[in-house]
Design a protein around this motif. Structure first.
Motif, PDB file in Angstrom:
ATOM      1  N   ASN A  76       0.850  -1.200   0.039  1.00  0.00           N
ATOM      2  CA  ASN A  76      -0.086   0.078  -0.031  1.00  0.00           C
ATOM      3  C   ASN A  76       0.783   1.415   0.004  1.00  0.00           C
ATOM      4  O   ASN A  76       0.430   2.224  -0.773  1.00  0.00           O
ATOM      5  CB  ASN A  76      -0.945   0.046   1.271  1.00  0.00           C
TER       6      ASN A  76
ATOM      7  N   VAL B 285      -5.918   7.534   4.973  1.00  0.00           N
ATOM      8  CA  VAL B 285      -6.867   6.750   5.870  1.00  0.00           C
ATOM      9  C   VAL B 285      -7.749   7.678   6.567  1.00  0.00           C
ATOM     10  O   VAL B 285      -8.951   7.348   6.595  1.00  0.00           O
ATOM     11  CB  VAL B 285      -5.772   6.052   6.925  1.00  0.00           C
TER      12      VAL B 285
ATOM     13  N   VAL C 164     -10.590   8.096   4.272  1.00  0.00           N
ATOM     14  CA  VAL C 164     -11.521   6.880   4.108  1.00  0.00           C
ATOM     15  C   VAL C 164     -12.524   6.732   5.438  1.00  0.00           C
ATOM     16  O   VAL C 164     -13.775   6.636   5.422  1.00  0.00           O
ATOM     17  CB  VAL C 164     -10.611   5.753   3.805  1.00  0.00           C
TER      18      VAL C 164
ATOM     19  N   LEU D 117      -8.310   2.047  -1.046  1.00  0.00           N
ATOM     20  CA  LEU D 117      -7.337   3.177  -0.635  1.00  0.00           C
ATOM     21  C   LEU D 117      -6.556   3.540  -1.752  1.00  0.00           C
ATOM     22  O   LEU D 117      -6.344   4.990  -1.733  1.00  0.00           O
ATOM     23  CB  LEU D 117      -6.472   2.451   0.340  1.00  0.00           C
TER      24      LEU D 117
END
Length: 348
Positions: A232, A260, A263, A305
């Protein structure tokens, strides 16, 4: 003896709460002035404080003190050993000493290069953020001069990229031909960012396939978790590099924190879960094995992501191009997993 005229008027009924009598210091005087006898003050007992875990764990933690002292002692021993090794190696005048000196110089140059690369990466990310802020302000308050300024900054940001030479030329040629406000930004979005979006989609799909495959085949969970984290971060670096950011490792970690947070704020994890539920309802994942199902979930989360990383790093919002859709990427991921499952079954 008082007459009826001198008698006070009848007192109206009043309601007093026990809490009010305890809380108000002048409650007795108020009741006495109303013509009633002051009641006896009620004292509500204070409930005892509940015992918490911090109360139980209060005191000296000898285990923590022991491990902290051992860690400090080990660090001092390692530092003294390294210092003694370096001093002995440098004191020698033979090839061992010169080799140690050369290796130390290489280490120093490599560390300086890493620090310089991280600083340049942070600067590029800051430049990309400033460009996004300029474009956002231009869209919020449309103005022809500000729009040309934003497009000029965008062209300067991508100057020198061979893969965007055709799009840069078209934007420069049509800058004076655009008359309506907003069309110049749409032209830049169509000519400059659409090719980058296609490459970013391929990067996201490739990373999602890798994560799905490793998760499905890894016999140890921690190996899969470590690979997912590394993959990632590598994907974030690649996406930022496509849009002109090119961060280092620390810059990629900062970008990961932004992704993050975005999200979590937008509920992207729940959206991924709902998408998985739809595919399960269509009897797609149930035909796969359990490990492939886990791989599909991790791949879907990686794809999600990646899509958010594109939204965070893209200097322009989606104006004239189709946005990257999580559903399409995940559908292609599931089809690739089914193909690999079918090929493995055929080989067996």
């Amino acid at each position: 003896m008082t007459s009826e005229k001198d008698a006070p008027p009848p007192r109206k009924p009043r309601v007093f709460k026990a809490d009010d009598i305890v809380a108000e210091p002048d409650a007795d005087e108020a009741i006495a002035a109303a013509g009633a006898a002051a009641p006896r003050r009620l004292h509500t007992p204070v409930p005892p404080r509940r015992l918490t875990a911090s109360d139980i764990n209060r005191g000296f933690r000898f285990g923590s003190i022991l491990f902290s002292a051992m860690a400090v002692l080990a660090s001092i021993a390692l530092g003294l050993w390294f210092a003694r090794f370096v001093s002995i190696a440098l004191e020698r005048q033979d090839w061992v000493g010169w080799l140690a000196f050369g290796l130390m110089m290489i280490i120093a140059v490599a560390l300086a290069g890493i620090v310089l690369r991280e600083l340049i990466g942070f600067r590029r990310l800051a430049r990309l953020a400033n460009l996004r802020a300029l474009v956002k302000a231009t869209i919020a308050k449309p103005d022809a001069a500000n729009e040309k300024k934003a497009v000029a900054a965008l062209v300067a940001h991508y100057r020198g990229r061979g893969d965007l030479a055709w799009g840069l030329a078209r934007v420069r040629d049509h800058t004076g031909d655009v008359l309506q406000q907003g069309d110049l930004l749409r032209l830049a979005d169509r000519e400059l960012l659409r090719p980058i979006d296609g490459e970013a989609r391929r990067v996201i799909l490739k990373s999602a396939k890798r994560v799905s495959t490793v998760t499905a085949l890894s016999p140890i969970m921690w190996i899969a978790v470590g690979f997912v984290l590394v993959e990632n971060v590598r994907m974030f670096r690649a996406i930022a590099g496509l849009y002109g950011g090119r961060p280092g490792v620390l810059g990629a970690l900062r970008l990961a924190r932004l992704v993050v947070g975005h999200v979590i704020a937008t509920g992207g994890i729940a959206m991924t879960d709902d998408l998985l539920g739809q595919f399960v309802g269509q009897d797609v994942l149930r035909r796969l094995s359990r490990r492939l199902g886990e791989g599909a979930f991790n791949g879907a989360l990686t794809a999600r992501l990646g899509v958010v990383a594109v939204e965070v790093t893209r200097p322009l919002p989606y104006l004239d191009t189709e946005p990257l859709r999580m559903r399409e990427i995940f559908g292609e991921l599931v089809r690739s997993l089914r193909t690999s499952k079918t090929a493995k079954t055929g080989d067996d």
